[in-house]
Design a protein around this motif. Structure first.
Motif, PDB file in Angstrom:
ATOM      1  N   TYR A 244       0.843  -1.186   0.000  1.00  0.00           N
ATOM      2  CA  TYR A 244       0.000   0.000   0.000  1.00  0.00           C
ATOM      3  C   TYR A 244       0.890   1.252   0.000  1.00  0.00           C
ATOM      4  N   GLU A 335     -13.299  -8.438  -9.367  1.00  0.00           N
ATOM      5  CA  GLU A 335     -13.735  -7.719  -8.166  1.00  0.00           C
ATOM      6  C   GLU A 335     -12.569  -7.504  -7.199  1.00  0.00           C
ATOM      7  N   THR A 336     -11.735  -8.537  -7.026  1.00  0.00           N
ATOM      8  CA  THR A 336     -10.575  -8.403  -6.140  1.00  0.00           C
ATOM      9  C   THR A 336      -9.609  -7.355  -6.654  1.00  0.00           C
ATOM     10  N   SER A 337      -9.369  -7.344  -7.968  1.00  0.00           N
ATOM     11  CA  SER A 337      -8.477  -6.354  -8.563  1.00  0.00           C
ATOM     12  C   SER A 337      -9.005  -4.934  -8.371  1.00  0.00           C
ATOM     13  N   ASN A 338     -10.317  -4.747  -8.565  1.00  0.00           N
ATOM     14  CA  ASN A 338     -10.914  -3.416  -8.377  1.00  0.00           C
ATOM     15  C   ASN A 338     -10.844  -2.967  -6.920  1.00  0.00           C
ATOM     16  N   ASN A 339     -11.059  -3.909  -5.994  1.00  0.00           N
ATOM     17  CA  ASN A 339     -10.979  -3.555  -4.575  1.00  0.00           C
ATOM     18  C   ASN A 339      -9.565  -3.123  -4.186  1.00  0.00           C
ATOM     19  N   LEU A 340      -8.552  -3.849  -4.704  1.00  0.00           N
ATOM     20  CA  LEU A 340      -7.167  -3.461  -4.424  1.00  0.00           C
ATOM     21  C   LEU A 340      -6.857  -2.078  -5.006  1.00  0.00           C
ATOM     22  N   LYS A 341      -7.334  -1.830  -6.212  1.00  0.00           N
ATOM     23  CA  LYS A 341      -7.082  -0.544  -6.871  1.00  0.00           C
ATOM     24  C   LYS A 341      -7.731   0.605  -6.115  1.00  0.00           C
ATOM     25  N   ASN A 342      -8.967   0.390  -5.657  1.00  0.00           N
ATOM     26  CA  ASN A 342      -9.676   1.433  -4.921  1.00  0.00           C
ATOM     27  C   ASN A 342      -9.037   1.709  -3.567  1.00  0.00           C
ATOM     28  N   ALA A 343      -8.425   0.667  -2.976  1.00  0.00           N
ATOM     29  CA  ALA A 343      -7.777   0.834  -1.677  1.00  0.00           C
ATOM     30  C   ALA A 343      -6.345   1.328  -1.807  1.00  0.00           C
TER      31      ALA A 343
END
Length: 438
Positions: A244, A335-343
């Motif tokens: 992060y 969905e996992t990729s989008n969640n990582l990108k948003n975080a």
């Protein structure tokens, strides 16, 4: 009555859940001994003597309900078959896929459709069982059905469908109010109930000299080895490092937050073999209860007979298919990729977005391939040893996998529950001291 109330009021929530689960399993076992009205149980039991094939596995999964021809003979399997159909339709139907994305409300609707389909399948399977019982030849002059006719057929089908609906309801109650996944726990309870009978059968064969002590020791060693393999692989995972953005600390030092995304080797769990076994049970079920003189039907049944190479090939393909399918349902790389990108998180050396999604798909496909090989060793190898090499494995690999998998999953749920309760108690104590506010 007051003593019972005081007893339960003094228990923790976890203890109440465990007692509820045990009570539900006891009720389930009692129901498996309630006979189907109008059926001669001894004649049906004679039908299952020496049955070690897929129908024998069906009987083991049901805890002996089928061989006793109880009102719970169909067990939870119409619901499992309905779940397979609904999941396949969800992957191909735009309407069901949109329902799944609606969250809790969509899940409730899909579960309702699954129940309706399960009842329909229970009616069809119950009718096949009843017609098969009516057509059975008498055993030692005693017919399987005492008073055959329309009245018996209707009452028996209603009883079998009612038993399936009761088992579905009981499984849902265990999931909601108990510990663990209800349907899996009921199947595990049936398997465990039949294990002593299988062990006694193996030692009785040894006592009469049909099985040598060395062979018994080899079987025990094989089962222990399979259990050890299951315990190892079910806990195995590929850990993907997630970084992060750096944060500046109070002393001016740059800090990089890092965590890991765990990818289980066998992400599908026991559902792949359960789904595959549920489908493979249908030919054995029809072969035993629905007699046909058609040569084409007999040829197809011959190809799907337990232990044949065509049977094992189809069983292997179904296990592989449902393992990949269930993994795709459980893990959504996009969905996992989008969640990582948003975080703000990213995988070292991989660009966020589409490249991360492709990387996750690549990792999951490889870990699932290893998981499929493991499932084939556990589920198919015992069949080969039993039917091709003459090794009397009385407890199938699929049964061992289900029991071990459900036990591990239940233990993990209990541990997660304890950690959550401990965390909640710490927060409450901090709130009382005024150190923490929500």
């Amino acid at each position: 009555m007051k003593f019972i109330t005081n007893f339960f009021s003094g228990l923790s929530d976890l203890q109440k859940r465990i007692l509820f689960t045990l009570g539900a399993l006891i009720i389930y076992r009692i129901g498996s001994f309630i006979p189907l009205p109008g059926v001669n149980a001894s004649a049906v039991l004679h039908l299952f003597q020496g049955e070690n094939g897929m129908l024998g596995m069906f009987d083991m999964f049901s805890g002996g309900s089928l061989s006793r021809m109880s009102v719970l003979a169909l067990n939870i399997f119409p619901y499992i078959s309905a779940s397979i159909v609904i999941q396949l339709l969800t992957a191909t139907s735009k309407t069901l896929n949109e329902l799944r994305k609606e969250g809790e409300s969509g899940r409730i609707k899909i579960n309702q459709y699954t129940r309706y389909l399960a009842v329909l399948l229970a009616v069809v399977q119950g009718w096949a069982v009843v017609k098969g019982l009516s057509a059975m030849a008498p055993v030692n002059g005693v017919p399987a059905v005492i008073n055959p006719g329309l009245a018996f057929e209707l009452s028996a089908v209603i009883a079998l469908v009612g038993g399936t609906v009761f088992v579905m309801w009981l499984a849902e109650q265990i999931t909601a109010r108990g510990i663990g996944q209800g349907a899996s726990l009921l199947i595990m309870a049936g398997i465990i109930a039949e294990v002593p009978h299988g062990i006694a059968k193996m030692f009785s064969l040894g006592a009469v000299g049909q099985v040598s002590p060395a062979m018994i020791a080899l079987i025990v060693g094989f089962v222990v080895g399979v259990i050890a393999l299951i315990a190892f692989v079910e806990q195995a995972q590929r850990r993907i490092q997630i970084l992060y953005p750096r944060q500046v600390m109070a002393n001016g030092v740059m800090n990089t937050n890092a965590s890991y995304l765990p990818i289980k080797v066998n992400m599908s769990g026991v559902m792949g073999p359960v789904f595959a076994s549920s489908i493979m049970m249908l030919p054995a079920f029809l072969q035993r209860f629905v007699q046909s003189e058609n040569h084409i039907v007999q040829s197809i049944m011959g190809f799907l007979t337990y232990g044949t190479w065509t049977y094992m090939l189809l069983f292997t393909l179904l296990i592989a298919f449902f393992a990949y399918f269930q993994t795709a349902v459980v893990f959504n790389s996009e969905e996992t990729s989008n969640n990582l990108k948003n975080a703000g998180g990213y995988i070292p050396g991989v660009r966020p977005g589409e490249q991360t999604m492709k990387f996750l798909d690549h990792v999951v496909s490889h870990t699932t391939a290893i998981g499929v090989c493991y499932l084939l060793i556990v589920c198919v190898l015992p069949i080969i040893l039993n039917t091709r090499l003459g090794m009397p494995v009385v407890i199938g690999g699929t049964s061992v996998l289900i029991v071990a998998g459900v036990v591990l999953d239940t233990v993990n749920q209990v541990q997660s529950y304890l950690v959550a309760k401990q965390y909640s108690s710490v927060i409450k104590k901090a709130q009382k001291k005024g150190r923490f506010r929500v």
